[in-house]
Design a protein around this motif. Structure first.
Motif, PDB file in Angstrom:
ATOM      1  N   LEU A 249      -0.261  14.076  -6.615  1.00  0.00           N
ATOM      2  CA  LEU A 249      -0.636  13.952  -5.207  1.00  0.00           C
ATOM      3  C   LEU A 249      -2.026  13.339  -5.058  1.00  0.00           C
ATOM      4  CD1 LEU A 249       0.070  14.644  -2.247  1.00  0.00           C
ATOM      5  CD2 LEU A 249      -1.066  16.839  -2.613  1.00  0.00           C
ATOM      6  N   VAL A 250      -2.993  13.871  -5.796  1.00  0.00           N
ATOM      7  CA  VAL A 250      -4.366  13.366  -5.704  1.00  0.00           C
ATOM      8  C   VAL A 250      -4.449  11.943  -6.237  1.00  0.00           C
ATOM      9  CG1 VAL A 250      -6.746  13.717  -6.471  1.00  0.00           C
ATOM     10  CG2 VAL A 250      -5.346  15.683  -5.815  1.00  0.00           C
ATOM     11  N   GLU A 251      -3.763  11.679  -7.323  1.00  0.00           N
ATOM     12  CA  GLU A 251      -3.771  10.322  -7.888  1.00  0.00           C
ATOM     13  C   GLU A 251      -3.172   9.310  -6.917  1.00  0.00           C
ATOM     14  OE1 GLU A 251      -3.337  11.621 -12.605  1.00  0.00           O
ATOM     15  OE2 GLU A 251      -1.570  11.087 -11.420  1.00  0.00           O
ATOM     16  N   SER A 252      -2.128   9.711  -6.196  1.00  0.00           N
ATOM     17  CA  SER A 252      -1.515   8.790  -5.237  1.00  0.00           C
ATOM     18  C   SER A 252      -2.477   8.457  -4.102  1.00  0.00           C
ATOM     19  CB  SER A 252      -0.218   9.373  -4.676  1.00  0.00           C
ATOM     20  OG  SER A 252      -0.471  10.478  -3.833  1.00  0.00           O
ATOM     21  N   SER A 253      -3.271   9.438  -3.669  1.00  0.00           N
ATOM     22  CA  SER A 253      -4.258   9.161  -2.620  1.00  0.00           C
ATOM     23  C   SER A 253      -5.331   8.199  -3.122  1.00  0.00           C
ATOM     24  CB  SER A 253      -4.892  10.463  -2.127  1.00  0.00           C
ATOM     25  OG  SER A 253      -5.642  11.091  -3.148  1.00  0.00           O
TER      26      SER A 253
ATOM     27  N   LEU B 199      14.198  19.744   5.282  1.00  0.00           N
ATOM     28  CA  LEU B 199      14.148  20.338   3.940  1.00  0.00           C
ATOM     29  C   LEU B 199      14.926  19.565   2.879  1.00  0.00           C
ATOM     30  CD1 LEU B 199      14.496  24.120   4.884  1.00  0.00           C
ATOM     31  CD2 LEU B 199      12.418  22.869   4.294  1.00  0.00           C
ATOM     32  N   TRP B 200      15.852  18.693   3.284  1.00  0.00           N
ATOM     33  CA  TRP B 200      16.719  18.085   2.265  1.00  0.00           C
ATOM     34  C   TRP B 200      15.942  17.181   1.314  1.00  0.00           C
ATOM     35  CZ3 TRP B 200      17.628  12.938   1.285  1.00  0.00           C
ATOM     36  CH2 TRP B 200      17.188  12.018   2.250  1.00  0.00           C
ATOM     37  N   LEU B 201      14.954  16.430   1.836  1.00  0.00           N
ATOM     38  CA  LEU B 201      14.237  15.493   0.964  1.00  0.00           C
ATOM     39  C   LEU B 201      13.359  16.215  -0.061  1.00  0.00           C
ATOM     40  CD1 LEU B 201      13.754  12.558   0.280  1.00  0.00           C
ATOM     41  CD2 LEU B 201      11.968  12.471   2.033  1.00  0.00           C
ATOM     42  N   PRO B 202      12.532  17.203   0.340  1.00  0.00           N
ATOM     43  CA  PRO B 202      11.777  17.918  -0.698  1.00  0.00           C
ATOM     44  C   PRO B 202      12.662  18.683  -1.668  1.00  0.00           C
ATOM     45  CG  PRO B 202      11.436  18.926   1.469  1.00  0.00           C
ATOM     46  CD  PRO B 202      12.107  17.609   1.692  1.00  0.00           C
ATOM     47  N   GLN B 203      13.778  19.237  -1.184  1.00  0.00           N
ATOM     48  CA  GLN B 203      14.691  19.954  -2.090  1.00  0.00           C
ATOM     49  C   GLN B 203      15.338  18.997  -3.066  1.00  0.00           C
ATOM     50  OE1 GLN B 203      17.347  21.951   0.630  1.00  0.00           O
ATOM     51  NE2 GLN B 203      15.977  23.685   0.958  1.00  0.00           N
ATOM     52  N   TRP B 204      15.702  17.805  -2.596  1.00  0.00           N
ATOM     53  CA  TRP B 204      16.310  16.814  -3.490  1.00  0.00           C
ATOM     54  C   TRP B 204      15.301  16.333  -4.533  1.00  0.00           C
ATOM     55  CZ3 TRP B 204      14.744  11.641  -3.830  1.00  0.00           C
ATOM     56  CH2 TRP B 204      15.519  10.846  -4.698  1.00  0.00           C
ATOM     57  N   HIS B 205      14.087  16.023  -4.073  1.00  0.00           N
ATOM     58  CA  HIS B 205      13.100  15.442  -4.989  1.00  0.00           C
ATOM     59  C   HIS B 205      12.646  16.467  -6.039  1.00  0.00           C
ATOM     60  CE1 HIS B 205       9.812  12.964  -6.443  1.00  0.00           C
ATOM     61  NE2 HIS B 205       8.982  13.977  -6.256  1.00  0.00           N
ATOM     62  N   TYR B 206      12.314  17.664  -5.577  1.00  0.00           N
ATOM     63  CA  TYR B 206      11.778  18.660  -6.504  1.00  0.00           C
ATOM     64  C   TYR B 206      12.875  19.399  -7.266  1.00  0.00           C
ATOM     65  CZ  TYR B 206       7.119  17.909  -4.658  1.00  0.00           C
ATOM     66  OH  TYR B 206       5.926  17.331  -4.306  1.00  0.00           O
TER      67      TYR B 206
ATOM     68  N   MET C 244       8.326   8.737  -7.598  1.00  0.00           N
ATOM     69  CA  MET C 244       8.937   8.431  -8.893  1.00  0.00           C
ATOM     70  C   MET C 244       8.330   9.243 -10.026  1.00  0.00           C
ATOM     71  SD  MET C 244       9.723   4.329  -8.791  1.00  0.00           S
ATOM     72  CE  MET C 244       8.048   3.849  -8.462  1.00  0.00           C
ATOM     73  N   GLY C 245       7.290  10.019  -9.716  1.00  0.00           N
ATOM     74  CA  GLY C 245       6.712  10.901 -10.713  1.00  0.00           C
ATOM     75  C   GLY C 245       5.642  10.274 -11.576  1.00  0.00           C
ATOM     76  N   TYR C 246       5.198   9.050 -11.236  1.00  0.00           N
ATOM     77  CA  TYR C 246       4.173   8.397 -12.044  1.00  0.00           C
ATOM     78  C   TYR C 246       2.762   8.902 -11.715  1.00  0.00           C
ATOM     79  CZ  TYR C 246       7.727   5.062 -13.526  1.00  0.00           C
ATOM     80  OH  TYR C 246       8.854   4.488 -14.075  1.00  0.00           O
ATOM     81  N   THR C 247       2.567   9.353 -10.487  1.00  0.00           N
ATOM     82  CA  THR C 247       1.243   9.836 -10.080  1.00  0.00           C
ATOM     83  C   THR C 247       1.365  11.221  -9.457  1.00  0.00           C
ATOM     84  OG1 THR C 247       1.445   8.785  -7.901  1.00  0.00           O
ATOM     85  CG2 THR C 247       0.338   7.519  -9.639  1.00  0.00           C
TER      86      THR C 247
ATOM     87  N   ILE D 278       0.837  -1.204   0.000  1.00  0.00           N
ATOM     88  CA  ILE D 278       0.000   0.000   0.000  1.00  0.00           C
ATOM     89  C   ILE D 278       0.869   1.250   0.000  1.00  0.00           C
ATOM     90  CG2 ILE D 278      -1.697   1.321   1.325  1.00  0.00           C
ATOM     91  CD1 ILE D 278      -2.804  -1.367   2.319  1.00  0.00           C
ATOM     92  N   PHE D 279       1.918   1.248   0.863  1.00  0.00           N
ATOM     93  CA  PHE D 279       2.779   2.423   0.962  1.00  0.00           C
ATOM     94  C   PHE D 279       3.515   2.671  -0.353  1.00  0.00           C
ATOM     95  CE2 PHE D 279       6.773   4.553   2.183  1.00  0.00           C
ATOM     96  CZ  PHE D 279       6.237   5.671   2.788  1.00  0.00           C
ATOM     97  N   PHE D 280       4.034   1.602  -0.965  1.00  0.00           N
ATOM     98  CA  PHE D 280       4.756   1.775  -2.221  1.00  0.00           C
ATOM     99  C   PHE D 280       3.821   2.229  -3.335  1.00  0.00           C
ATOM    100  CE2 PHE D 280       6.120   0.158  -6.360  1.00  0.00           C
ATOM    101  CZ  PHE D 280       7.343   0.800  -6.478  1.00  0.00           C
ATOM    102  N   SER D 281       2.640   1.622  -3.409  1.00  0.00           N
ATOM    103  CA  SER D 281       1.709   1.983  -4.467  1.00  0.00           C
ATOM    104  C   SER D 281       1.284   3.438  -4.365  1.00  0.00           C
ATOM    105  CB  SER D 281       0.474   1.078  -4.422  1.00  0.00           C
ATOM    106  OG  SER D 281      -0.250   1.283  -3.224  1.00  0.00           O
ATOM    107  N   MET D 282       1.293   3.959  -3.137  1.00  0.00           N
ATOM    108  CA  MET D 282       0.845   5.330  -2.920  1.00  0.00           C
ATOM    109  C   MET D 282       2.022   6.317  -2.970  1.00  0.00           C
ATOM    110  SD  MET D 282      -0.941   6.706   0.555  1.00  0.00           S
ATOM    111  CE  MET D 282       0.480   6.161   1.486  1.00  0.00           C
ATOM    112  N   THR D 283       2.969   6.168  -2.038  1.00  0.00           N
ATOM    113  CA  THR D 283       4.065   7.124  -1.927  1.00  0.00           C
ATOM    114  C   THR D 283       5.155   6.866  -2.952  1.00  0.00           C
ATOM    115  OG1 THR D 283       3.612   7.166   0.442  1.00  0.00           O
ATOM    116  CG2 THR D 283       5.644   8.188  -0.286  1.00  0.00           C
ATOM    117  N   GLY D 284       5.468   5.597  -3.210  1.00  0.00           N
ATOM    118  CA  GLY D 284       6.526   5.276  -4.153  1.00  0.00           C
ATOM    119  C   GLY D 284       6.236   5.783  -5.552  1.00  0.00           C
ATOM    120  N   LEU D 285       5.019   5.554  -6.018  1.00  0.00           N
ATOM    121  CA  LEU D 285       4.657   6.021  -7.362  1.00  0.00           C
ATOM    122  C   LEU D 285       4.667   7.541  -7.440  1.00  0.00           C
ATOM    123  CD1 LEU D 285       1.751   3.542  -8.241  1.00  0.00           C
ATOM    124  CD2 LEU D 285       4.108   3.492  -9.057  1.00  0.00           C
TER     125      LEU D 285
END
Length: 441
Positions: free
Chosen positions: A249-253, A432-439, A244-247, A234-241
């Motif tokens: 925010l709303v789509e992940s929920s 802040l490091w994780l959102p700065q790295w991802h975005y 990785m940019g496949y979904t 469940i966690f991977f299908s929601m947060t992982g996708l």
């Protein structure tokens, strides 16, 4: 009458209504609408309408009912019980192992829910009776469940951070990512405290009896590991996708809600009762949050119109001659004080119109401040005399756990939370490091 006096009158009227027991959205919305009519006449009626339209147009708000649905589906279908059984078997041979497993369970529930009340309900109904039956110290384990359940409002998908993002006009995706590492640090500090204390005082967290351990075969142990696959899926299908940019925010929920339903179906736990209870509770919680946000937006619009934020900034910076950090610390202390009487949502909608613009004006990062606010709410949840988690635990705990036990149980865990808060304040990059790295990729 000056605008400063009007702002003070609005704030004091709202607090008075809340103290008398009126509903949060009713008190805030009533004061906002009355003040709007008083200041701007018939034109003030447009403020509530404008706030409603702003709420309905905010697309990320769709995540709110979907994540709430996901959490209640896991709780009502009994999937959380399977997860606890897995931790029970694998962590039993360690001193304090079941308490450590309870924290791990709370982290998993937080990563699938976003509300502290769900973790509290699962911990008090599943973990607490088992821990007491195994001879664990009732004061320690009561604190374990209260502290662990508070992680639900920090670890994504945190509903509180969704509300903060709405009111502070900050991207929810960045807020979620900012909460990941501080949440895991806090969970790690909880586990470290339990492990050290049970090592020094083994009677507080006895190991699983040897004869009982022999009765559980290795085949049974590995079979129970499958209980951990469900939340991981469940966690991977929601947060992982999402990461990785496949979904979006709303789509992940939506993916998370669907995955939770499919998990219940595959486990043959999905029936009419589970579906009805999940839908009913989801609707009730979602409607409550919607009304609160609507009232907060209306109240904030009136405050902005009055220039109250600029007046407060002038008072703290120029009249009192405080530094930016001193003002920030005073804000956090005020949250803890209010948390003795109010829940996190009420605190947010009351002070966000004042604090969020002030934090930005002081030069602080609003994503980072969202994490600070949430950690402070966790501390306030467990602060006597009227901490939110204290009374939830009293309502759910068995008779042998008294209110005195509950009050005594939270002291070491509050100190751990304060350490986590100080760490994030001193080292903002922890958040802040994780959102700065991802975005920034």
């Amino acid at each position: 009458m000056s605008y400063e006096v009007i702002a003070l009158l609005m704030f004091s009227s709202m607090m008075l209504l809340l103290i008398t027991g009126k509903r949060v959205f009713g008190a805030i919305g009533f004061v906002a609408v009355v003040a709007a009519f008083w200041l701007w006449g018939d034109g003030g009626s447009e403020m509530a309408f404008s706030a409603a339209m702003k709420l309905m147009r905010w697309y990320p708000l769709l995540t709110l009912p979907l994540f709430i649905y996901m959490g209640y589906m896991l709780s009502e279908s009994g999937l959380a019980e399977d997860l606890y059984r897995m931790f029970h078997v694998w962590m039993g041979p360690v001193h304090g192992g079941l308490a450590i497993g309870t924290i791990a369970l709370m982290v998993a529930i937080s990563a699938m829910n976003g509300l502290s009340v769900a973790g509290m309900a699962i911990g008090a109904s599943i973990a607490l009776p088992e821990l007491l039956r195994r001879g664990y110290d009732k004061i320690m384990v009561t604190g374990v469940i209260q502290a662990g359940s508070s992680l639900g409002i920090l670890i994504p998908p945190s509903v509180v951070l969704v509300l903060y993002g709405m009111i502070a006009r900050q991207p929810v995706g960045q807020l979620w990512l900012a909460g990941v590492f501080p949440g895991l640090i806090m969970a790690g500090l909880f586990i470290l405290y339990i492990a050290i204390r049970c090592r020094l005082q083994p009677h507080l967290g006895p190991v699983l009896a040897e004869e009982e351990r022999r009765q559980i075969s290795w085949g049974e142990k590995f079979r129970l590991l499958s209980a951990g696959i469900v939340p991981l899926f469940i966690f991977f299908s929601m947060t992982g996708l999402f990461l990785m940019g496949y979904t979006s925010l709303v789509e992940s929920s939506a993916v998370g809600a669907t995955a939770a339903t499919l998990a219940a179906l595959v486990k043959r736990r999905l029936n009419r009762r589970v579906l009805e209870e999940t839908m009913r509770k989801t609707l009730a919680i979602t409607c409550m949050f919607m009304w609160i946000i609507l009232a907060a937006l209306c109240f904030g619009a009136v405050f902005d119109g009055l220039g109250a934020v600029r007046a407060i900034e002038h008072f703290f910076i120029e009249r009192l001659d405080l530094t930016a950090w001193q003002v920030l610390i005073l804000m956090q202390l005020s949250f803890i004080l209010m948390g003795m009487f109010l829940d996190d949502t009420a605190m947010l909608v009351i002070v966000a119109p004042l604090y969020v613009p002030l934090v930005g004006a002081l030069g602080f990062d609003l994503i980072w401040y969202g994490v600070l606010y949430t950690i402070t709410c966790q501390i306030a949840y467990m602060t006597p005399p009227f901490g939110y988690n204290l009374f939830l635990m009293r309502a759910m705990a068995p008779p042998e756990v008294s209110l005195r036990d509950i009050y005594m149980s939270i002291t070491p865990f509050v100190l751990v939370m304060v350490i986590a808060l100080v760490l994030v304040m001193v080292f903002p990059q922890l958040a802040l490091w994780l959102p700065q790295w991802h975005y920034g990729r």
